[in-house]
Design an enzyme around this catalytic site. Structure first.
Site, short mmCIF file in Angstrom:
data_model
loop_
_atom_site.label_atom_id
_atom_site.label_comp_id
_atom_site.label_asym_id
_atom_site.label_seq_id
_atom_site.Cartn_x
_atom_site.Cartn_y
_atom_site.Cartn_z
N LYS A 178 74.67 38.99 28.86
CA LYS A 178 74.08 38.03 29.80
C LYS A 178 73.24 38.89 30.90
CE LYS A 178 78.32 36.86 32.08
NZ LYS A 178 79.05 37.94 31.41
N ARG A 216 80.74 41.02 28.66
CA ARG A 216 80.40 41.98 27.84
C ARG A 216 79.37 41.15 26.58
NH1 ARG A 216 79.74 45.40 31.25
NH2 ARG A 216 81.23 46.79 31.53
N HIS A 245 76.96 50.01 37.18
CA HIS A 245 75.73 48.85 37.05
C HIS A 245 74.53 49.18 38.06
CE1 HIS A 245 77.61 46.36 34.71
NE2 HIS A 245 78.85 46.08 35.59
#
Length: 185
Positions: free
Chosen positions: A27, A24, A62
């Site tokens: 990146k 978290r 995601h």
């Protein structure tokens, strides 16, 4: 991002950025932004596996965050080199190296051989490439043998890649720190 931006003409190792950071840290978001600054399409090479319901939900989240416009998502936990070769001319984001390494270890694959093939594949790519990895060596010494091996292999993998690519970033609290930038100006 300044001097960490990618160019559509970057090829092979010269067009590769290694982005390291903790969980978290931001990146992946930074890596996606670097790639989407280029013309679409982009390949998102996901190495995670849905071992349980919570991980399945994370993967769905995601995918939804990324959306579908411009992205071709390829989920491949082990044979990342095959995907990288198939999409050698398309900007690619591999997220993440440490999950790939975990998968190799759990499947009892030859990590050194896979790494050597990975590096050869990376050098042969003809499009910009962003590699994401979790920096796991900043914490405590793991209590079991497999976890220690994972930490050691991850460190070796990241060092090998960092040695050969021109750009390496470390991300903490959403902020990138340039560790290496050998891109000619």
């Amino acid at each position: 991002m300044g001097n960490t931006a990618l160019s559509p003409t970057d090829t092979g190792l010269r067009g590769t950025v290694l982005v390291l950071g903790g969980a978290r840290s931001g990146k992946s978001r930074l890596s996606e932004a670097m790639l989407t600054a280029l013309p679409a399409p982009w390949v998102y090479l996901a190495t995670g596996r849905a071992w349980d319901e919570e991980m399945h939900e994370r993967i769905l989240h995601h995918r939804a965050e990324r959306g579908s416009t411009g992205w071709l998502t390829v989920e491949e936990p082990l044979e990342v080199q095959t995907v990288m070769r198939e999409h050698a001319h398309t900007p690619l984001l591999l997220d993440c190296l440490t999950l790939w390494l975990s998968n190799l270890l759990l499947e009892e694959r030859d990590v050194q051989a896979a790494t050597a093939d990975f590096m050869a594949c990376l050098a042969a790519r003809r499009a910009p490439t962003v590699l994401v990895g979790n920096e796991v060596g900043l914490g405590i010494v793991p209590e079991n043998r497999l976890a220690r091996r994972f930490r050691d292999e991850a460190g070796r993998l990241h060092q090998r890649i960092a040695r050969d690519v021109p750009r390496v970033l470390f991300v903490a609290a959403g902020l990138p720190l340039t560790l290496k930038n050998e891109v000619p100006h």
